[in-house]
Design a protein around this motif. Sequence first.
Motif, PDB file in Angstrom:
ATOM      1  N   UNK A  90      14.089  34.700  50.011  1.00  0.00           N
ATOM      2  CA  UNK A  90      13.897  34.073  48.585  1.00  0.00           C
ATOM      3  C   UNK A  90      14.742  34.683  47.829  1.00  0.00           C
ATOM      4  N   UNK A  91      15.028  36.022  47.845  1.00  0.00           N
ATOM      5  CA  UNK A  91      16.147  36.580  46.952  1.00  0.00           C
ATOM      6  C   UNK A  91      17.388  35.853  47.076  1.00  0.00           C
ATOM      7  N   UNK A  92      17.893  35.980  48.305  1.00  0.00           N
ATOM      8  CA  UNK A  92      18.854  35.234  48.593  1.00  0.00           C
ATOM      9  C   UNK A  92      19.144  33.735  48.097  1.00  0.00           C
ATOM     10  N   UNK A  93      17.931  33.154  48.384  1.00  0.00           N
ATOM     11  CA  UNK A  93      17.906  31.635  47.741  1.00  0.00           C
ATOM     12  C   UNK A  93      18.228  31.570  46.445  1.00  0.00           C
ATOM     13  N   UNK A 147      26.126  47.981  51.362  1.00  0.00           N
ATOM     14  CA  UNK A 147      24.808  47.387  51.882  1.00  0.00           C
ATOM     15  C   UNK A 147      25.148  46.758  53.044  1.00  0.00           C
ATOM     16  N   UNK A 148      25.668  46.870  54.198  1.00  0.00           N
ATOM     17  CA  UNK A 148      26.030  46.144  55.534  1.00  0.00           C
ATOM     18  C   UNK A 148      25.035  45.230  55.760  1.00  0.00           C
ATOM     19  N   UNK A 149      23.642  45.726  55.721  1.00  0.00           N
ATOM     20  CA  UNK A 149      22.732  44.952  56.230  1.00  0.00           C
ATOM     21  C   UNK A 149      22.195  43.825  55.375  1.00  0.00           C
ATOM     22  N   UNK A 150      22.334  44.022  54.002  1.00  0.00           N
ATOM     23  CA  UNK A 150      22.249  43.122  52.989  1.00  0.00           C
ATOM     24  C   UNK A 150      23.369  41.940  53.028  1.00  0.00           C
ATOM     25  N   UNK A 164      24.631  36.507  54.785  1.00  0.00           N
ATOM     26  CA  UNK A 164      25.746  35.526  55.509  1.00  0.00           C
ATOM     27  C   UNK A 164      24.818  34.786  56.270  1.00  0.00           C
ATOM     28  N   UNK A 165      23.929  35.025  57.223  1.00  0.00           N
ATOM     29  CA  UNK A 165      22.770  34.357  57.940  1.00  0.00           C
ATOM     30  C   UNK A 165      22.310  33.272  57.098  1.00  0.00           C
ATOM     31  N   UNK A 166      21.638  33.541  55.797  1.00  0.00           N
ATOM     32  CA  UNK A 166      21.045  32.682  54.913  1.00  0.00           C
ATOM     33  C   UNK A 166      22.001  31.526  54.392  1.00  0.00           C
ATOM     34  N   UNK A 167      23.161  31.897  54.208  1.00  0.00           N
ATOM     35  CA  UNK A 167      24.010  31.179  53.637  1.00  0.00           C
ATOM     36  C   UNK A 167      24.498  30.075  54.675  1.00  0.00           C
ATOM     37  N   UNK A 183      31.702  25.858  58.073  1.00  0.00           N
ATOM     38  CA  UNK A 183      32.932  26.124  57.927  1.00  0.00           C
ATOM     39  C   UNK A 183      33.428  26.743  56.641  1.00  0.00           C
ATOM     40  N   UNK A 184      32.827  26.127  55.725  1.00  0.00           N
ATOM     41  CA  UNK A 184      32.841  26.354  54.125  1.00  0.00           C
ATOM     42  C   UNK A 184      32.319  27.602  54.088  1.00  0.00           C
ATOM     43  N   UNK A 185      31.139  27.821  54.370  1.00  0.00           N
ATOM     44  CA  UNK A 185      30.069  28.856  54.019  1.00  0.00           C
ATOM     45  C   UNK A 185      30.841  30.187  54.811  1.00  0.00           C
ATOM     46  N   UNK A 186      31.333  30.101  56.060  1.00  0.00           N
ATOM     47  CA  UNK A 186      32.090  31.281  56.523  1.00  0.00           C
ATOM     48  C   UNK A 186      33.429  31.669  55.976  1.00  0.00           C
ATOM     49  N   UNK A 187      34.032  30.574  55.472  1.00  0.00           N
ATOM     50  CA  UNK A 187      35.425  30.691  55.060  1.00  0.00           C
ATOM     51  C   UNK A 187      35.065  31.786  53.434  1.00  0.00           C
TER      52      UNK A 187
END
Length: 445
Positions: A13-16, A306-309, A314-317, A370-374
């Motif tokens: 929810x925070x990432x969203x 914060x590597x975990x964050x 990244x996963x959420x995006x 692709x856009x997200x990972x970019x």
Amino acid sequence: MTKASTTQPPSRRRHDREIIALAVPAFGALVAEPLFVIVDSAIIGHLGTPQLAGLGVAAALLTTAVSIFVFLAYATTAAVARRVGAGDLASAIRQGMDGIWLALLIGAVVVAATLPLAPWLVDVFGASDTAAPYAVTYLRISSLGIPAMLVVLAATGVLRGLQDTRTPLYVAIGGFAANGALNALLVYGAGLGIAGSAWGTVIAQVGMAVAYLIVVVRGARRHDASLRPDLAGIRASAQAGAPLLVRTLSLRAVLMIATAVAARLGDTDIAAHQIILSLWSLAAFALDAIAIAGQAIIGRYLGAGDAKGAREACRRMIQWGVASGVVLGLLIVLARPLFIPLFTDDSSVRDTLLPALLVVALSQPVAGVVFVLDGVLMGAGDGRYLAWAMILTLAVFAPVALLIPGLGGGLTALWWAMALMMAVRLLTLWLRMRSGRWIVTGATR
């Protein structure tokens, strides 16, 4: 609140919330910027066909010049966001000022080159004898606004890095409104014709740059950050941006090759291609907004150590990218009876356009990732990998696309080649993401 939302993990929810807060205003700013040319076209179009043709050539040159240097925004966002994550706001703004000074230097060079070369550039782009004088006039005057536009790019990067995408939206809206009013006043009220449109755009662009600089200078004074040019910092900004410049040039080469191939296929195909490319670009604005959020969020997490964050964000995006791509693909398919008539009444163009448009719709989920990972890798400052990945993508795409006319392929085949291009980008970016090598924590990379 629904049951589904209450059972979401707090981190999700925070990432969203972060993604929505950054992406929605960013999308508004991205959409507002192209409206400059649309307003200019609408006003100049009433002056005559030669004037409108001249604007078309000059606008293409100016858009290309500015888009090449979009790394000023991307590299600055990543660098500033890292320092924000590290809790050093003074250093973050100082880094942003280095990017702004670099923008001014590049802008001065571009203006110095454009003023004497304007007639040659217009001729290279194939302007007719009647349109060329108008194109040269517009190009020379509008080039004076290039330093301001590059400052806008760099300052936008500063604010995005500071996790602020609302201010760029407000400035873009204000610039758009001022541009429209000034164009109408100078073109018709003052009777300056196409020159009035160019001056109106320059004044609006300078106003936007001044608005950004006021915000940045206030932040610098608040956090006691120096505003003076620092040669070492400017050089570091240029070095960080160079790989992203290579990436952008490679991507522009892909689009230019696609357009050149479509032109070789015939007038019907190039007309259909331009319509599809316009829709593809509009969808890209929506996906790029998520990527911009990714740049700011990932840079901040890595700067905070914060590597975990960063991994979780990244996963959420990526999930957001897939979902957005699916929605955009469905909208393209469902809304085609509504928007295609807005572009053409030619049945042959429509028949050529439809199957290629379905390819674009099917490829949107891939484009979303692709856009997200970019954006994630830009936020991580992984520009060198992005440059090599885009060069590889160009090397795969170019021969496939160039073979299409000789093999009897049509526009649909060309857009399958574009889908292949996106698939190659997905593969290279996904492998990098999975490797974890982009995760480098600290205030600097």
